[in-house]
Design a protein around this motif. Structure first.
Motif, mmCIF file in Angstrom:
data_model
loop_
_atom_site.group_PDB
_atom_site.id
_atom_site.type_symbol
_atom_site.label_atom_id
_atom_site.label_comp_id
_atom_site.label_asym_id
_atom_site.label_seq_id
_atom_site.Cartn_x
_atom_site.Cartn_y
_atom_site.Cartn_z
ATOM 1 N N PRO A 11 -2.993 -9.619 -27.986
ATOM 2 C CA PRO A 11 -3.492 -9.755 -29.226
ATOM 3 C C PRO A 11 -4.573 -10.972 -29.428
ATOM 4 O O PRO A 11 -5.644 -10.570 -30.117
ATOM 5 C CB PRO A 11 -2.246 -10.391 -30.205
ATOM 6 N N VAL A 12 -4.567 -12.044 -28.628
ATOM 7 C CA VAL A 12 -5.658 -12.988 -28.625
ATOM 8 C C VAL A 12 -7.038 -12.241 -28.120
ATOM 9 O O VAL A 12 -7.993 -12.721 -28.771
ATOM 10 C CB VAL A 12 -5.178 -14.203 -27.832
ATOM 11 N N LEU A 13 -6.910 -11.566 -27.111
ATOM 12 C CA LEU A 13 -8.047 -10.858 -26.548
ATOM 13 C C LEU A 13 -8.599 -9.848 -27.705
ATOM 14 O O LEU A 13 -9.866 -10.009 -27.934
ATOM 15 C CB LEU A 13 -7.844 -9.997 -25.442
ATOM 16 N N ILE A 14 -8.006 -9.164 -28.307
ATOM 17 C CA ILE A 14 -8.589 -8.363 -29.508
ATOM 18 C C ILE A 14 -8.910 -9.138 -30.532
ATOM 19 O O ILE A 14 -9.936 -8.732 -31.204
ATOM 20 C CB ILE A 14 -7.097 -7.562 -30.005
ATOM 21 N N PHE A 15 -8.259 -10.311 -30.965
ATOM 22 C CA PHE A 15 -8.664 -11.057 -32.092
ATOM 23 C C PHE A 15 -10.169 -11.780 -31.752
ATOM 24 O O PHE A 15 -11.064 -11.864 -32.603
ATOM 25 C CB PHE A 15 -7.802 -12.284 -32.402
ATOM 26 N N GLY A 16 -10.023 -12.138 -30.462
ATOM 27 C CA GLY A 16 -11.436 -12.778 -30.120
ATOM 28 C C GLY A 16 -12.597 -11.758 -30.158
ATOM 29 O O GLY A 16 -13.710 -12.041 -30.699
ATOM 30 N N ILE A 17 -12.603 -10.486 -29.851
ATOM 31 C CA ILE A 17 -13.564 -9.679 -29.923
ATOM 32 C C ILE A 17 -13.866 -9.382 -31.481
ATOM 33 O O ILE A 17 -14.971 -9.391 -31.666
ATOM 34 C CB ILE A 17 -12.899 -8.211 -29.311
ATOM 35 N N GLN A 18 -12.865 -9.355 -32.257
ATOM 36 C CA GLN A 18 -13.111 -9.102 -33.827
ATOM 37 C C GLN A 18 -13.697 -10.226 -34.114
ATOM 38 O O GLN A 18 -14.889 -10.006 -35.141
ATOM 39 C CB GLN A 18 -11.730 -8.746 -34.336
ATOM 40 N N MET A 19 -13.424 -11.492 -33.914
ATOM 41 C CA MET A 19 -14.209 -12.579 -34.410
ATOM 42 C C MET A 19 -15.577 -12.739 -34.037
ATOM 43 O O MET A 19 -16.645 -13.008 -34.662
ATOM 44 C CB MET A 19 -13.631 -13.807 -33.874
ATOM 45 N N MET A 20 -15.825 -12.108 -32.727
ATOM 46 C CA MET A 20 -17.269 -11.989 -32.196
ATOM 47 C C MET A 20 -18.092 -11.087 -32.948
ATOM 48 O O MET A 20 -19.275 -11.298 -33.076
ATOM 49 C CB MET A 20 -17.303 -11.813 -30.822
ATOM 50 N N LEU A 21 -17.364 -9.835 -33.632
ATOM 51 C CA LEU A 21 -18.060 -8.943 -34.127
ATOM 52 C C LEU A 21 -18.225 -9.496 -35.658
ATOM 53 O O LEU A 21 -18.855 -8.691 -36.370
ATOM 54 C CB LEU A 21 -17.407 -7.597 -34.299
ATOM 55 N N GLY A 22 -17.919 -10.630 -36.133
ATOM 56 C CA GLY A 22 -17.748 -10.910 -37.474
ATOM 57 C C GLY A 22 -16.740 -10.572 -38.369
ATOM 58 O O GLY A 22 -16.997 -10.666 -39.500
ATOM 59 N N HIS A 23 -15.686 -9.980 -38.079
ATOM 60 C CA HIS A 23 -14.527 -9.557 -38.864
ATOM 61 C C HIS A 23 -14.160 -10.857 -39.508
ATOM 62 O O HIS A 23 -14.112 -11.964 -39.086
ATOM 63 C CB HIS A 23 -13.297 -9.009 -38.065
ATOM 64 N N ALA A 74 -12.065 -17.498 -27.671
ATOM 65 C CA ALA A 74 -10.655 -16.895 -27.610
ATOM 66 C C ALA A 74 -10.668 -15.778 -26.635
ATOM 67 O O ALA A 74 -9.531 -15.652 -25.960
ATOM 68 C CB ALA A 74 -10.303 -16.618 -29.164
ATOM 69 N N PHE A 75 -11.775 -14.884 -26.459
ATOM 70 C CA PHE A 75 -11.749 -13.918 -25.616
ATOM 71 C C PHE A 75 -11.809 -14.406 -24.160
ATOM 72 O O PHE A 75 -10.797 -13.890 -23.475
ATOM 73 C CB PHE A 75 -13.143 -13.166 -25.865
ATOM 74 N N LEU A 76 -12.559 -15.517 -23.943
ATOM 75 C CA LEU A 76 -12.367 -16.255 -22.488
ATOM 76 C C LEU A 76 -11.121 -16.504 -22.264
ATOM 77 O O LEU A 76 -10.388 -16.534 -21.126
ATOM 78 C CB LEU A 76 -13.407 -17.200 -22.309
ATOM 79 N N VAL A 77 -10.238 -17.263 -23.182
ATOM 80 C CA VAL A 77 -9.051 -17.792 -22.888
ATOM 81 C C VAL A 77 -8.017 -16.641 -22.791
ATOM 82 O O VAL A 77 -7.148 -16.643 -21.924
ATOM 83 C CB VAL A 77 -8.579 -18.769 -24.217
ATOM 84 N N ALA A 78 -8.323 -15.482 -23.578
ATOM 85 C CA ALA A 78 -7.260 -14.329 -23.345
ATOM 86 C C ALA A 78 -7.410 -13.791 -21.800
ATOM 87 O O ALA A 78 -6.297 -13.331 -21.186
ATOM 88 C CB ALA A 78 -7.438 -13.426 -24.389
ATOM 89 N N VAL A 79 -8.364 -13.694 -21.447
ATOM 90 C CA VAL A 79 -8.887 -13.142 -19.832
ATOM 91 C C VAL A 79 -8.072 -14.129 -19.103
ATOM 92 O O VAL A 79 -7.446 -13.715 -18.225
ATOM 93 C CB VAL A 79 -10.318 -12.951 -19.920
ATOM 94 N N SER A 80 -8.462 -15.330 -19.160
ATOM 95 C CA SER A 80 -7.350 -16.368 -18.321
ATOM 96 C C SER A 80 -6.150 -16.337 -18.327
ATOM 97 O O SER A 80 -5.516 -16.264 -17.297
ATOM 98 C CB SER A 80 -8.093 -18.044 -18.745
ATOM 99 N N VAL A 81 -5.570 -16.151 -19.422
ATOM 100 C CA VAL A 81 -4.195 -16.094 -19.829
ATOM 101 C C VAL A 81 -3.556 -14.722 -19.188
ATOM 102 O O VAL A 81 -2.747 -14.894 -18.527
ATOM 103 C CB VAL A 81 -3.471 -15.960 -21.302
ATOM 104 N N LEU A 82 -4.444 -13.599 -19.083
ATOM 105 C CA LEU A 82 -3.965 -12.442 -18.603
ATOM 106 C C LEU A 82 -4.023 -12.396 -17.145
ATOM 107 O O LEU A 82 -3.470 -11.330 -16.511
ATOM 108 C CB LEU A 82 -4.743 -10.956 -19.386
ATOM 109 N N ILE A 83 -5.015 -13.284 -16.352
ATOM 110 C CA ILE A 83 -4.844 -13.401 -15.160
ATOM 111 C C ILE A 83 -3.729 -13.611 -14.506
ATOM 112 O O ILE A 83 -3.089 -14.885 -14.642
ATOM 113 C CB ILE A 83 -5.997 -14.092 -14.600
ATOM 114 N N PRO A 84 -2.711 -13.077 -13.605
ATOM 115 C CA PRO A 84 -1.430 -13.558 -12.886
ATOM 116 C C PRO A 84 -1.726 -14.535 -12.009
ATOM 117 O O PRO A 84 -0.947 -14.253 -10.915
ATOM 118 C CB PRO A 84 -1.053 -12.156 -12.581
#
Length: 230
Positions: free
Chosen positions: A86-98, A155-165
């Motif tokens: 969800p953080v990854l999705i939210f980050g993309i939406q914020m970058m798009l101006g949602h 937020a997008f970068l953080v989500a990518v980092s979190v998803l890396i195992p």
């Protein structure tokens, strides 16, 4: 608890009235609203959709905090993937101006145990309150539409980092995102800079771990023939 359905088939909030919840809590701090979401919910579970609905117009800030908190405290294995998406999705939406978060229906319908959610807030609330006590409007030029897009990229970068195992790639960035989200909600530019700096340090660690792993894999592939006697 998942959203209820009335006699007309319309979806209803698990709270008394959405507008009533907003009126009562719209000027409160993040920790106070998170506590209110738990105290005013009914049943043994609560849906992700109901949580987002309760946050209203300030939903982006709250959901970034909410979905980052599980990676800031000891949590069961596998939780990073559940909250990181969800953080990854939210980050993309914020970058798009949602201006309001959106998630697919199958994610919105997912429920979490209200008791587990309460334990998470019990652990996090004192720390959030201490952080909020230092907040005040400063460096206001860092906020606004462009600032929201920057926060979305972070937020997008953080989500990518979190998803890396890999061990340690989720804790510092998630802490940083919570700090940055509170800073944005309180319009505290100094705290925002602190959050970004912590996040950059955590992301640098992630890049270092990835680079080291890449070189180790290359070395292992290069040495495979010798291992098999070729």
């Amino acid at each position: 608890m998942d959203a209820k359905t009335d006699t007309t088939g319309a979806r209803k909030s698990p709270y008394r009235e959405e507008s009533e919840f907003h009126r009562a809590h719209q000027h409160q701090s993040a920790s106070a609203v998170l506590r209110a979401v738990i105290d005013e919910a009914e049943g043994e579970t609560i849906s992700i959709g109901a949580i987002i609905e309760a946050f209203g117009e300030r939903a982006f800030g709250f959901v970034l905090i909410l979905f980052s908190l599980p990676n800031c405290v000891p949590a069961p294995p596998g939780i990073a993937g559940i909250v990181g998406t969800p953080v990854l999705i939210f980050g993309i939406q914020m970058m798009l101006g949602h201006t309001r978060p959106w998630l697919p229906g199958f994610i919105l319908r997912r429920t979490v145990s209200l008791s587990k959610f309460k334990r998470l807030i019990d652990i996090a609330e004192p720390k959030l309150q201490k952080l909020e006590s230092y907040c005040k409007p400063r460096l206001l030029q860092l906020f606004g539409p462009f600032g929201d897009r920057v926060a979305g990229f972070f937020a997008f970068l953080v989500a990518v980092s979190v998803l890396i195992p890999f061990p340690g790639t989720n804790f510092p960035p998630s802490i940083a995102l919570v700090i940055a989200s509170i800073a944005i909600m309180e319009e505290d530019g100094y705290l925002l800079i602190v959050g970004y700096l912590i996040g950059l340090a955590g992301l640098a660690y992630t890049v270092t771990v990835l680079g080291a792993s890449y070189h180790l894999i290359l070395a292992a592939i290069h040495n495979l023939p010798s291992w098999f006697g070729f």
